[in-house]
Design a protein around this motif. Structure first.
Motif, PDB file in Angstrom:
ATOM      1  N   ALA A   9      80.665  23.658 -17.616  1.00 39.03           N
ATOM      2  CA  ALA A   9      81.850  23.529 -18.461  1.00 39.03           C
ATOM      3  C   ALA A   9      81.448  23.238 -19.897  1.00 39.03           C
ATOM      4  CB  ALA A   9      82.743  22.405 -17.941  1.00 39.03           C
ATOM      5  N   PRO A  10      82.227  23.689 -20.878  1.00 40.77           N
ATOM      6  CA  PRO A  10      81.929  23.378 -22.274  1.00 40.77           C
ATOM      7  C   PRO A  10      81.940  21.878 -22.511  1.00 40.77           C
ATOM      8  CG  PRO A  10      83.657  25.046 -22.094  1.00 40.77           C
ATOM      9  CD  PRO A  10      83.445  24.496 -20.734  1.00 40.77           C
ATOM     10  N   ALA A  11      81.187  21.427 -23.491  1.00 42.89           N
ATOM     11  CA  ALA A  11      81.189  20.014 -23.842  1.00 42.89           C
ATOM     12  C   ALA A  11      82.589  19.605 -24.269  1.00 42.89           C
ATOM     13  CB  ALA A  11      80.193  19.760 -24.974  1.00 42.89           C
ATOM     14  N   PRO A  12      83.043  18.393 -23.899  1.00 40.83           N
ATOM     15  CA  PRO A  12      84.419  17.994 -24.188  1.00 40.83           C
ATOM     16  C   PRO A  12      84.802  18.109 -25.655  1.00 40.83           C
ATOM     17  CG  PRO A  12      83.394  16.437 -22.665  1.00 40.83           C
ATOM     18  CD  PRO A  12      82.322  17.374 -23.114  1.00 40.83           C
ATOM     19  N   THR A  13      83.909  17.757 -26.548  1.00 41.83           N
ATOM     20  CA  THR A  13      84.246  17.782 -27.968  1.00 41.83           C
ATOM     21  C   THR A  13      84.373  19.197 -28.502  1.00 41.83           C
ATOM     22  OG1 THR A  13      81.895  17.575 -28.476  1.00 41.83           O
ATOM     23  CG2 THR A  13      83.187  15.546 -28.448  1.00 41.83           C
ATOM     24  N   ASP A  14      83.870  20.190 -27.758  1.00 43.02           N
ATOM     25  CA  ASP A  14      83.911  21.570 -28.228  1.00 43.02           C
ATOM     26  C   ASP A  14      85.162  22.315 -27.775  1.00 43.02           C
ATOM     27  OD1 ASP A  14      80.355  22.083 -27.626  1.00 43.02           O
ATOM     28  OD2 ASP A  14      81.411  21.211 -29.340  1.00 43.02           O
ATOM     29  N   ILE A  15      85.893  21.767 -26.809  1.00 37.44           N
ATOM     30  CA  ILE A  15      86.932  22.552 -26.154  1.00 37.44           C
ATOM     31  C   ILE A  15      88.076  22.892 -27.089  1.00 37.44           C
ATOM     32  CG2 ILE A  15      88.707  22.464 -24.372  1.00 37.44           C
ATOM     33  CD1 ILE A  15      86.671  21.180 -22.522  1.00 37.44           C
ATOM     34  N   ILE A  16      88.552  21.937 -27.875  1.00 39.92           N
ATOM     35  CA  ILE A  16      89.669  22.231 -28.777  1.00 39.92           C
ATOM     36  C   ILE A  16      89.263  23.301 -29.780  1.00 39.92           C
ATOM     37  CG2 ILE A  16      91.145  21.300 -30.596  1.00 39.92           C
ATOM     38  CD1 ILE A  16      92.024  20.484 -27.833  1.00 39.92           C
ATOM     39  N   ALA A  17      88.055  23.196 -30.330  1.00 34.21           N
ATOM     40  CA  ALA A  17      87.578  24.205 -31.283  1.00 34.21           C
ATOM     41  C   ALA A  17      87.519  25.579 -30.633  1.00 34.21           C
ATOM     42  CB  ALA A  17      86.216  23.813 -31.828  1.00 34.21           C
ATOM     43  N   ARG A  18      87.059  25.633 -29.384  1.00 34.71           N
ATOM     44  CA  ARG A  18      86.956  26.910 -28.700  1.00 34.71           C
ATOM     45  C   ARG A  18      88.325  27.479 -28.364  1.00 34.71           C
ATOM     46  NH1 ARG A  18      82.333  27.367 -24.305  1.00 34.71           N
ATOM     47  NH2 ARG A  18      83.048  29.503 -24.556  1.00 34.71           N
ATOM     48  N   LEU A  19      89.267  26.606 -28.045  1.00 33.70           N
ATOM     49  CA  LEU A  19      90.625  27.067 -27.766  1.00 33.70           C
ATOM     50  C   LEU A  19      91.279  27.642 -29.017  1.00 33.70           C
ATOM     51  CD1 LEU A  19      91.910  24.221 -25.419  1.00 33.70           C
ATOM     52  CD2 LEU A  19      91.564  26.619 -24.795  1.00 33.70           C
ATOM     53  N   LEU A  20      90.932  27.132 -30.167  1.00 32.41           N
ATOM     54  CA  LEU A  20      91.465  27.674 -31.415  1.00 32.41           C
ATOM     55  C   LEU A  20      90.814  29.017 -31.743  1.00 32.41           C
ATOM     56  CD1 LEU A  20      91.621  24.462 -33.644  1.00 32.41           C
ATOM     57  CD2 LEU A  20      93.552  25.730 -32.664  1.00 32.41           C
ATOM     58  N   GLU A  21      89.540  29.132 -31.467  1.00 37.57           N
ATOM     59  CA  GLU A  21      88.796  30.345 -31.816  1.00 37.57           C
ATOM     60  C   GLU A  21      89.094  31.496 -30.860  1.00 37.57           C
ATOM     61  OE1 GLU A  21      84.127  31.831 -32.215  1.00 37.57           O
ATOM     62  OE2 GLU A  21      84.601  29.733 -31.837  1.00 37.57           O
ATOM     63  N   ASP A  22      89.120  31.197 -29.564  1.00 38.00           N
ATOM     64  CA  ASP A  22      89.312  32.241 -28.546  1.00 38.00           C
ATOM     65  C   ASP A  22      90.055  31.631 -27.372  1.00 38.00           C
ATOM     66  OD1 ASP A  22      89.162  34.407 -26.824  1.00 38.00           O
ATOM     67  OD2 ASP A  22      87.050  34.081 -26.308  1.00 38.00           O
ATOM     68  N   PRO A  23      91.370  31.407 -27.506  1.00 39.30           N
ATOM     69  CA  PRO A  23      92.090  30.648 -26.477  1.00 39.30           C
ATOM     70  C   PRO A  23      92.011  31.239 -25.080  1.00 39.30           C
ATOM     71  CG  PRO A  23      93.617  31.729 -28.014  1.00 39.30           C
ATOM     72  CD  PRO A  23      92.257  31.839 -28.607  1.00 39.30           C
ATOM     73  N   HIS A  24      92.175  32.556 -24.949  1.00 42.32           N
ATOM     74  CA  HIS A  24      92.212  33.135 -23.608  1.00 42.32           C
ATOM     75  C   HIS A  24      90.812  33.185 -22.987  1.00 42.32           C
ATOM     76  CE1 HIS A  24      96.376  33.856 -24.199  1.00 42.32           C
ATOM     77  NE2 HIS A  24      96.174  34.672 -25.230  1.00 42.32           N
ATOM     78  N   GLY A  25      89.802  33.448 -23.795  1.00 39.28           N
ATOM     79  CA  GLY A  25      88.441  33.421 -23.282  1.00 39.28           C
ATOM     80  C   GLY A  25      88.024  32.023 -22.870  1.00 39.28           C
ATOM     81  N   ALA A  26      88.361  31.033 -23.688  1.00 38.41           N
ATOM     82  CA  ALA A  26      88.014  29.652 -23.357  1.00 38.41           C
ATOM     83  C   ALA A  26      88.743  29.192 -22.105  1.00 38.41           C
ATOM     84  CB  ALA A  26      88.355  28.742 -24.538  1.00 38.41           C
ATOM     85  N   ASN A  27      90.014  29.546 -21.995  1.00 40.77           N
ATOM     86  CA  ASN A  27      90.762  29.154 -20.798  1.00 40.77           C
ATOM     87  C   ASN A  27      90.186  29.776 -19.542  1.00 40.77           C
ATOM     88  OD1 ASN A  27      92.767  27.377 -21.755  1.00 40.77           O
ATOM     89  ND2 ASN A  27      94.013  29.080 -22.510  1.00 40.77           N
ATOM     90  N   ALA A  28      89.733  31.016 -19.632  1.00 43.53           N
ATOM     91  CA  ALA A  28      89.147  31.671 -18.463  1.00 43.53           C
ATOM     92  C   ALA A  28      87.906  30.918 -17.993  1.00 43.53           C
ATOM     93  CB  ALA A  28      88.803  33.125 -18.795  1.00 43.53           C
ATOM     94  N   GLU A  29      87.068  30.497 -18.938  1.00 42.86           N
ATOM     95  CA  GLU A  29      85.871  29.723 -18.580  1.00 42.86           C
ATOM     96  C   GLU A  29      86.251  28.387 -17.955  1.00 42.86           C
ATOM     97  OE1 GLU A  29      83.215  29.236 -21.841  1.00 42.86           O
ATOM     98  OE2 GLU A  29      83.239  31.354 -22.394  1.00 42.86           O
ATOM     99  N   LEU A  30      87.243  27.722 -18.542  1.00 45.84           N
ATOM    100  CA  LEU A  30      87.648  26.414 -18.051  1.00 45.84           C
ATOM    101  C   LEU A  30      88.246  26.500 -16.652  1.00 45.84           C
ATOM    102  CD1 LEU A  30      89.241  25.124 -21.360  1.00 45.84           C
ATOM    103  CD2 LEU A  30      87.221  24.157 -20.252  1.00 45.84           C
ATOM    104  N   ARG A  31      89.049  27.535 -16.408  1.00 48.70           N
ATOM    105  CA  ARG A  31      89.653  27.694 -15.082  1.00 48.70           C
ATOM    106  C   ARG A  31      88.593  27.814 -14.000  1.00 48.70           C
ATOM    107  NH1 ARG A  31      93.211  31.369 -17.616  1.00 48.70           N
ATOM    108  NH2 ARG A  31      91.900  33.084 -16.895  1.00 48.70           N
ATOM    109  N   GLU A  32      87.545  28.563 -14.304  1.00 50.23           N
ATOM    110  CA  GLU A  32      86.511  28.795 -13.295  1.00 50.23           C
ATOM    111  C   GLU A  32      85.579  27.602 -13.146  1.00 50.23           C
ATOM    112  OE1 GLU A  32      86.810  31.327 -11.241  1.00 50.23           O
ATOM    113  OE2 GLU A  32      88.611  31.627 -12.457  1.00 50.23           O
ATOM    114  N   ALA A  33      85.425  26.814 -14.210  1.00 45.70           N
ATOM    115  CA  ALA A  33      84.463  25.719 -14.187  1.00 45.70           C
ATOM    116  C   ALA A  33      84.964  24.520 -13.386  1.00 45.70           C
ATOM    117  CB  ALA A  33      84.134  25.288 -15.616  1.00 45.70           C
ATOM    118  N   ALA A  34      86.225  24.160 -13.527  1.00 48.10           N
ATOM    119  CA  ALA A  34      86.744  22.961 -12.860  1.00 48.10           C
ATOM    120  C   ALA A  34      88.257  22.947 -12.956  1.00 48.10           C
ATOM    121  CB  ALA A  34      86.162  21.703 -13.506  1.00 48.10           C
TER     122      ALA A  34
END
Length: 407
Positions: A9-34
């Motif tokens: 899973a992405p580091a906790p402090t990186d998640i908001i930044a990643r959701l802003l940059e690529d929300p659907h891609g980041a969500n897909a990774e998060l769904r599969e990770a945990a």
């Protein structure tokens, strides 16, 4: 069972930044990770982000998840700094207060009442397009998607035309605060307080046939109202919420839908040929790019197990509507826009007792706005390269800063 997030899973402090940059891609990774991730939220405080459809839908209707900020652990949540006169609203209430207050206003948004507004909204949409048609181009957000729902909700509340201030500037100051100028948010809150206090005083002195006058009557009635009476803070907060939520989501629902159609010309052509499919199309367009990535934060009243991850009582929980709406466990080929999609179940406007109060109105406005726009401007196209479009820099809302188009 121990709380855990797999190392992929992405580091906790990186998640908001990643959701802003690529929300659907980041969500897909998060769904599969945990099923749930402990992150640093947009307010800088710790929070749990839930991304899988079944977990999000279940939590939206679970009474163990409270909206009342008094159930948050001390120091765990900051959120909007609103005074009591604006904060005593449905987004901070659990039953029985939520049930009591919602009952007083829900009749204004029934499907039958909303259907009576369809022709006036259609006429308004035509007037807005009349004003820009000769120009051949416009920022559709500023000229159409924004003014239409603001006008509708102001008419519903009974806000006089001469008193319709720059509500958008006020809400922008709260949703996307300028960190370099934090005083702007405080100024916006002060402006809203003064506006609603003055408006309610005016309506109290000279009531009319509108929703706000009805709410004031419910508040002031000395007999027969019993426990259903609103407090003065609840009255002001409800007026604020109806205005704030009554147009903010619809603005972006309309604009995001137009962009999605322009991005998918083959489906736009099909919709033009079969405009009777607009109702179903609006459901799919909302699933595809909804205006609210996250449901309003919640606070567990007890330790809650979410897919094997235990979320402690009182911690902030963020339910990702955007991620749930693209979960392949629920939707076949979820990253494909399909206006003929038969099975929806999308969570764009929520689920459970906190389901969006104005959902019938938002759907009708979006359907009508699209119908009139597509009828009037068959040559509608983006007026800038697609890559130049910019999204608002916040995870609280999914909306464009502008939408330049030509016809």
């Amino acid at each position: 069972m121990q709380n855990s997030v797999p190392p992929v899973a992405p580091a906790p402090t990186d998640i908001i930044a990643r959701l802003l940059e690529d929300p659907h891609g980041a969500n897909a990774e998060l769904r599969e990770a945990a099923p749930a991730h402990r992150i640093t939220g947009h307010d800088g405080r710790p929070a749990w982000l839930v991304t899988r459809y079944d977990d999000v839908r279940r939590a939206l209707a679970d009474p163990r998840f409270s909206l009342d900020k008094r159930n948050a652990l001390p120091g765990n949540y900051s959120g909007f700094a609103l005074p009591p006169a604006l904060d005593a609203n449905l987004l901070n209430m659990d039953p029985p207060d939520h049930t009591r207050v919602r009952r007083l206003v829900v009749k204004a948004f029934t499907t039958g009442r909303v259907d009576k507004l369809r022709e006036p909204v259609r006429a308004l949409a035509g007037e807005l397009l009349d004003a820009v048609e000769a120009d051949g181009r416009a920022d559709l957000l500023a000229a159409y998607a924004g003014p239409l729902p603001i006008t509708v909700i102001c008419d519903l509340l009974g806000i006089p035309k001469e008193d319709r201030h720059d509500f958008r500037a006020w809400t922008d100051a709260l949703i996307t605060p300028d960190r370099a100028r934090p005083e702007l948010a405080k100024q916006a809150v002060g402006s809203m307080m003064r506006f609603f206090a003055g408006l309610i005083a005016s309506k109290r002195a000279d009531p009319a046939d509108d929703l706000l006058s009805d709410l004031i009557a419910a508040r002031d009635e000395e007999s027969g109202a019993g426990d259903d009476r609103l407090s003065e803070d609840e009255l002001t907060s409800l007026a604020f919420l109806i205005l704030f939520a009554g147009y903010e989501n619809t603005v972006h629902l309309i604009a995001n839908a137009v962009l999605a159609l322009l991005d998918h010309p083959e489906q736009l052509r099909e919709l033009r040929k079969n405009p009777d499919g607009l109702g179903r199309a609006v459901e799919e367009l909302g699933r595809w790019e909804g205006p609210a990535p996250l449901a309003i934060r919640r606070f567990p009243l007890e330790d809650v197990n979410i897919g094997g991850v235990v979320v402690p009582a009182g911690e902030t929980v963020l339910l990702s509507l955007a991620s749930a709406n693209r979960d392949p466990r629920q939707f076949t080929d979820p990253d494909r826009l399909d206006l003929r999609r038969n099975r929806s179940g999308q969570l764009t406007l929520g689920h459970g007792i906190h389901y969006c109060l104005g959902a019938p109105l938002a759907r009708m406005e979006t359907e009508t706005a699209l119908a009139v726009l597509l009828e009037r401007f068959p040559g509608l196209a983006l007026d800038v390269p697609r890559e130049e479009l910019r999204w608002r820099p916040t995870v609280r809302a999914r909306g464009l800063i502008s939408l330049p188009v030509r016809w």
